[in-house]
Design an enzyme around this catalytic site. Sequence first.
Site, PDB file in Angstrom:
ATOM      1  CG  ASP A 203      -6.473  -2.467  -4.236  1.00  0.00           C
ATOM      2  OD1 ASP A 203      -7.281  -1.853  -3.503  1.00  0.00           O
ATOM      3  OD2 ASP A 203      -5.254  -2.511  -4.007  1.00  0.00           O
TER       4      ASP A 203
ATOM      5  CG  HIS B 231      -5.375  -2.303  -0.440  1.00  0.00           C
ATOM      6  ND1 HIS B 231      -4.593  -1.944  -1.519  1.00  0.00           N
ATOM      7  CD2 HIS B 231      -4.806  -1.712   0.641  1.00  0.00           C
ATOM      8  CE1 HIS B 231      -3.601  -1.170  -1.112  1.00  0.00           C
ATOM      9  NE2 HIS B 231      -3.708  -1.024   0.184  1.00  0.00           N
TER      10      HIS B 231
ATOM     11  CB  SER C 239      -0.965  -0.034   1.186  1.00  0.00           C
ATOM     12  OG  SER C 239      -1.977   0.939   1.039  1.00  0.00           O
TER      13      SER C 239
END
Length: 733
Positions: free
Chosen positions: A673, A705, A598
């Site tokens: 995602d 995600h 991320s």
Amino acid sequence: MTTNSATHPAGGRLSTAGLMLTVLLLTLCFQSSMAQELKQFTLEDLNFGGTNYRNMVPQNKWYGWWGDELVRLDVESCYLVNKQTGRETPLFTLAELNKANGADDFHAVYNASFPYADKPLALVENGRKRVLYNFRKKKMEWSQDTPGQSHADWCAASRSVVFVRDAQLYVTDGAGHEQQLTTDGSREIVYGQSVHRDEFGISKGTYWSPDGKRLAFYRMDQSMVKDYPQVDIFQRIATYQPDKYPMAGETSHKVTVGVYDVEKKKTVYLKAGDPTDRYFTNISWSPDGKTLYLFELNRDQNDCRLVSYNAQTGEKLKELYRETDAKYVEPLHPILFLPWDSSKFILQSQKDGFNHLYLFDTQGRELKQITKGKWVVMDVLGFNTKRKSIVIQSNEISPIQANVFIVDINSGKRACMGATNGWHNGQLSESGQYVADNYSAPTTPRNIDLVNCENGQVKRLFTATAPWKGYNVPDYSCGIIKAADGTTDLYYRLVKPVNFDSNKQYPTVVYVYGGPHAHNVDARWHYGSRGWETYMAQKGYLLFIIDNRGSENRGKDFEQATFRQLGQEEMKDQMQGVRFLQSLPYVDANRIGVHGWSFGGFMTISLMTNYPDVFKVGVAGGPVIDWKWYEVMYGERYMDTPQTNPEGYEKTSLLNKAQDLKGKLQIITGYNDLTVVPQHCLSFIAKCIQAGTQPDFFVYPGEPHNMRGHQSVHLHERITQYFEDYLKPLGKE
């Protein structure tokens, strides 16, 4: 005169030197045998999706409060805990609950709660039914069917529940009468759910008044927000699954707040004005249920106001507080009224540089600052009504700790409750006299204490045994280095390879996150080390993790150092960590890798392309590539809009860095995602193709995600193998 001697197996005599040599050899053989007998970890042991993971984490126990009575929750039974002795006696069992229910509908009671301090009632739900079970009389006191309910929010005062069904908002009162509140709910008009993409401390969309007679709820109109074209590939012909995704600088949704009167069956909306480019958050009620309070924030997120409204008419009453900032204001907590004085409330703010508590009255006058210092209030557990105090968790003792404190509202004096080391998570009893304190420390897997806030006495309820006994465990250490500004302390974690030899040089992986509202290093067990780090240390790697400026719990200046230039100051701090690593004789400076997910994926590619001669291998998961493709609330808080900060967006975009990639880089993403949309990865790969650079790419179809379940084991096998293939070779330690 006699000498120390021993009989040789062959019948001769050994000299003292011979005896010592024999003992030494036997000791070495024994140690070698013991080392060989130590078990090795697998990812099935260390990853949360692994088949043996539950047996490898520190054992835990779960508790709840029935007023000031402590209850231990388990699958088959709930137990009343004697606060003086710690002894447990059965309160009720699953079998008793099902007998009273007349059917074996319930499969566990560990989710039981006790909403009434003065009544022997346990609230238990199973997805189809919600019941209040009288464990003294062993009978059902009340029940409510719950099929088809999502986002359900039950109110103990009225026993009413609000929920969403087929996109519409409903209320079922305590007598079972159902009322439909809305008719226009859809994918574009969203009711009773979290808004503003879960930012600003928002985690739900409904808020009951204390007496349960009124309900505040969110309505989000996102019809004007563009769709992001997600695709479901698990159909015979892939289907279109659009997701409303407001990107930085683009049109955002509009939110309003409704108030439903349960008795009058009437809804009014707060007259807050045009909701365009505004955020409404941290909804709270006055103790009498007549006034609603919320924080209103402009789209620039630098002007925040606390406003009160008449809950019956929706009319605006008063602006009680305003806070502005040259960078951003981030309201995360609703106001809290004093239980003993409904004319006063507590407000949290970072306005002095650190998150602290302030006392206000309902006219908006600031009466005093309750807490102060170069540390942050991390959580408010509740109030101690007898002592007129508030119970908090803070990092006053150390930036990497979380401890429970009781704070006197009038004097501001505070005292630490329970152990002064480690990372604590407290549950406060109804009166605030007791805390169930669940904590760990670097060498302590878990302790659970019962703390009496009246006198500070501590009763140990549970100590977890070390779950890794018999395994070959690496060394975990923590230290401090200076940030790139030369003054700020940064905390790091170092995980050395198993069977560490200071005369060898090891390949090293920097694990990075680095973004807001997160940290990696704290005073929990093994300094918060992730299981994958242990797995890599077992394979002969050294792991290094540092919390750079921009991460959480260190105050406003620390967090805001990254404003309008995400990744830049963070990289400078990470490179301070690399220079520290390069100073260690056992780190192979030619074999340094980096991995993150991320924001950490963004940092991984940033480091790989800005320092291509330092990092040989990188694995970037779910990486942000260009902040113009990230969502409005988070992205604009830290970067402003692409229109107002074009230089910042240009500077931080990794599209401009594709040609600078030298090392081996693997990019991994979930194909569906919804947080960091696939456009990020794909656009970077397109730029790499144009530049002639060669990253590797892997996707997880259908995954969001983060990888769910056992796919996380597969993911970490893949990450590990990439470092094994491209970072370790030299000696294949």
